[in-house]
Write a protein that holds these residues in place. Structure first.
Motif, PDB file in Angstrom:
ATOM      1  N   GLU A 208       3.491  -1.716  -6.663  1.00 31.69           N
ATOM      2  CA  GLU A 208       3.498  -0.290  -6.351  1.00 31.69           C
ATOM      3  C   GLU A 208       4.580   0.410  -7.170  1.00 31.69           C
ATOM      4  OE1 GLU A 208       3.080   1.739  -2.136  1.00 31.69           O
ATOM      5  OE2 GLU A 208       5.186   1.218  -2.471  1.00 31.69           O
TER       6      GLU A 208
ATOM      7  N   GLY B  26      -0.610   0.201  -6.606  1.00 32.15           N
ATOM      8  CA  GLY B  26      -0.361   1.253  -5.652  1.00 32.15           C
ATOM      9  C   GLY B  26       0.609   2.294  -6.189  1.00 32.15           C
TER      10      GLY B  26
ATOM     11  N   LYS C 164       7.033  -4.678  -2.928  1.00 35.44           N
ATOM     12  CA  LYS C 164       5.939  -4.366  -3.848  1.00 35.44           C
ATOM     13  C   LYS C 164       6.377  -3.455  -4.991  1.00 35.44           C
ATOM     14  CE  LYS C 164       3.262  -2.614  -0.705  1.00 35.44           C
ATOM     15  NZ  LYS C 164       2.070  -1.989  -0.049  1.00 35.44           N
ATOM     16  N   THR C 165       7.548  -2.842  -4.871  1.00 34.81           N
ATOM     17  CA  THR C 165       7.984  -1.854  -5.852  1.00 34.81           C
ATOM     18  C   THR C 165       8.304  -2.513  -7.188  1.00 34.81           C
ATOM     19  OG1 THR C 165       8.949  -0.528  -4.062  1.00 34.81           O
ATOM     20  CG2 THR C 165       9.605  -0.002  -6.323  1.00 34.81           C
TER      21      THR C 165
ATOM     22  N   GLN D 205       3.216   5.491  -4.500  1.00 32.87           N
ATOM     23  CA  GLN D 205       3.715   6.219  -3.324  1.00 32.87           C
ATOM     24  C   GLN D 205       4.510   7.432  -3.794  1.00 32.87           C
ATOM     25  OE1 GLN D 205       6.683   5.609   0.530  1.00 32.87           O
ATOM     26  NE2 GLN D 205       6.007   3.821  -0.633  1.00 32.87           N
TER      27      GLN D 205
END
Length: 222
Positions: free
Chosen positions: A124, A145, A170-171, A147
């Protein structure tokens, strides 16, 4: 529906038709457009047009066939690097525009994360809510992903504390704008850089607008 004509047109007909197509375009020559295109001096315009036409047939796909284009690209990168705090070790390439540049940056982050964390399946990126829409396109194309982090409602500036709070396993990439395209606001890039170093994450600074302006603003001063 337009079809390929059975008979071609002569040069004057083609040029007249192209001129007519531009009838509803905005008069950028009068300096009335905020973005997209900028008026310059007649002398600079003439040089740019001549330079463009002199390389019109060449194709940058294969630098071994057209080393002149590779040489020009390397010159551009070499001249821009010091403006952005880089040195002779900086690498780069010219793209078709900001969207392609962002997609390549996000792809680099994704590929780096895949190599670093081969068993991880989900990745993400974190972007300010004022980030350019092309980041969403990049995330969609690259199947990762994304955000959006809300910005300050008064200043439209990203708050680093909110970005920090959103970081998860997940970053893989933090994003800041310098400045944001639609708002003209500078995100706290230095603080984002410190956060990226602290968390061992990559940082992409979207300087599509500011990259060629901010270094000169800094030199001139307030």
């Amino acid at each position: 529906m337009n079809k390929i004509p059975n008979k071609g047109q002569d040069q004057q007909q083609i040029l007249a038709q192209l001129k007519a197509f531009k009838g509803q375009d905005l008069p950028w020559q009068a300096g009335k457009i905020f973005a997209y295109i900028y008026q310059t001096t007649p002398e600079a315009k003439a040089v740019a047009e001549a330079a463009y036409l002199s390389f019109l047939p060449e194709n940058g796909l294969d630098p071994t066939a057209f080393p002149s284009l590779l040489h020009l690209e390397q010159q551009i990168i070499g001249q821009l690097a010091p403006l952005l705090g880089g040195n002779e070790e900086v690498k780069g390439n010219c793209t078709s525009g900001g969207t392609e540049s962002v997609i390549l940056a996000v792809k680099a982050a994704r590929d780096y994360a895949r190599a670093k964390y081969p068993n991880q399946k989900e990745f993400e990126i974190l972007v300010p809510s004022t980030a350019h829409p092309c980041f969403y396109k990049a995330a969609h194309y690259l199947n990762i992903g994304i955000q959006a982090i809300d910005v300050d409602p008064q200043t439209q500036r990203l708050k680093v504390a909110d970005m920090r709070a959103a970081i998860s396993e997940k970053t893989i990439l933090l994003v800041g704008s310098a400045p944001s395209y639609a708002h003209g606001v500078m995100d706290p890039i230095a603080e984002l850089s410190d956060l990226a170093l602290e968390k061992d994450l990559l940082l992409h600074v979207d300087a599509c607008v500011g990259g060629m302006y901010l270094p000169f603003f800094a030199a001139v001063g307030p």
